[in-house]
Scaffold this active site. Structure first.
Site: not given
Ligand SMILES: NC(=O)c1ccc[n+]([C@@H]2O[C@H](COP(=O)([O-])OP(=O)(O)OC[C@H]3O[C@@H](n4cnc5c(N)ncnc54)[C@H](O)[C@@H]3O)[C@@H](O)[C@H]2O)c1
Length: 283
Positions: A119, A140, A152, A191
């Protein structure tokens, strides 16, 4: 040339949506999580989301089954080896992302493309840890991925323009997303604008300026947003909001990116929003 197979590493809130839209677009997907428990939870999220789509008439039972059959679930990252494109969606911490990308760099074919769903982390900070920064870019997505149209796309100064074109066409033509090209600056476009708004809403709530429900209702009714800022922060995940605000503050140094103390306390308390059942609201 489009991608024939996709890997998704990290199948949480975002990764599960990315797995779903890619499999629904007809591609084989390898979905990789960190533990069997996390993998089961990921599978449950994808199935629940697809069952909601089934109930809404967005697909039929045969399509649902065919889509699920295209997903291979694994806790072994080596199984993404044959993928043409790998999208990383692990937690928003540079060291975690570098670890995953370092592994992918050693594992994938030289022609494979590596995308991060970060993000806010500058993509160049991820790309320069790799032996092939020209194959790395930011992709993104927005939450919930099956519903939100925007992607994005963030190229770095080192991304090969042919890779950017390939991913742009894939996002638009295969996944059916609308692509906005964003600069490789923390927070990209959305963001950078959204976080000061969310931080202000949290500060208003913390200072007693207005009740949570009133802040949210006011913004829904007064601006036509589909949900208010505190509901949105709960949906994004308060840990994600905190990490994004910190990245923005580190890059721009503006006070309005400074995470409110209440946000820090809620994250420390494990109240991360919808995904933990409690944030500004209970779920
Ligand atoms: N939540 C949002 O609205 C949103 C929107 C856009 C982008 N993002 C970005 O997306 C990314 C993930 O965010 P999220 O909200 O899905 O987080 P989340 O915590 O829901 O999911 C992350 C997942 O990664 C897994 N994980 C951790 N280490 C790992 C590894 N080494 N190998 C495989 N899996 C692993 C965890 O078990 C978890 O299920 C972040 O970079 C975040 O900034 C989030």
């Amino acid at each position: 040339m489009s991608f024939g197979s996709v890997g998704v590493v990290g199948v949480g809130t975002m990764g599960s949506g990315i797995v779903e839209v890619t499999a629904r677009a007809g591609l084989p997907v390898v979905a990789c999580e960190v533990s069997p428990e996390a993998l089961e939870a990921a599978r449950g999220r994808v199935e629940a989301s697809m069952n909601r789509a089934l109930k809404r008439g967005k697909l039929d039972e045969a399509e649902l089954q065919a889509t699920l059959a295209r997903v291979a679930w694994t806790v072994d990252i080596d199984e993404v080896a044959g993928s043409d494109l790998v999208v990383e969606a692990v937690p928003e911490a540079l060291e975690t992302k570098l670890e995953v990308f370092g592994h992918l760099d050693r594992l994938l074919d030289r022609s494979a493309v590596m995308a991060t769903n970060t993000s806010s982390i500058p993509i160049i900070n991820v790309a320069m840890g790799m032996s092939r920064p020209e194959q790395v870019l930011g992709m993104h997505f927005f939450n919930p991925v099956p519903v939100m149209k925007l992607v994005e796309l963030i190229s770095t100064q080192r991304t090969d323009p042919a890779v950017t074109d390939q991913v742009t066409r894939f996002s638009a033509d295969v996944l059916g997303k609308q692509v906005v090209t964003a600069p490789d600056r923390a927070g990209f476009v959305v963001n950078k604008l959204l976080l000061p708004y969310l931080c202000q809403a949290i500060e208003m709530y913390e200072s007693g300026h207005a009740a949570a429900e009133d802040i949210d209702r006011a913004m829904v009714l007064g601006t036509g947003h589909p949900m208010g800022p505190l509901t949105l922060a709960d949906l994004i995940g308060l840990d994600v909001c905190l990490m994004v605000a910190e990245s923005l503050y580190a890059e721009y140094g503006e006070r309005f990116y400074l995470p409110p103390s209440l946000l820090r306390r809620m994250v420390a308390a494990g109240r991360l929003g919808r995904k933990t059942g409690r944030g500004f609201y209970e779920y």
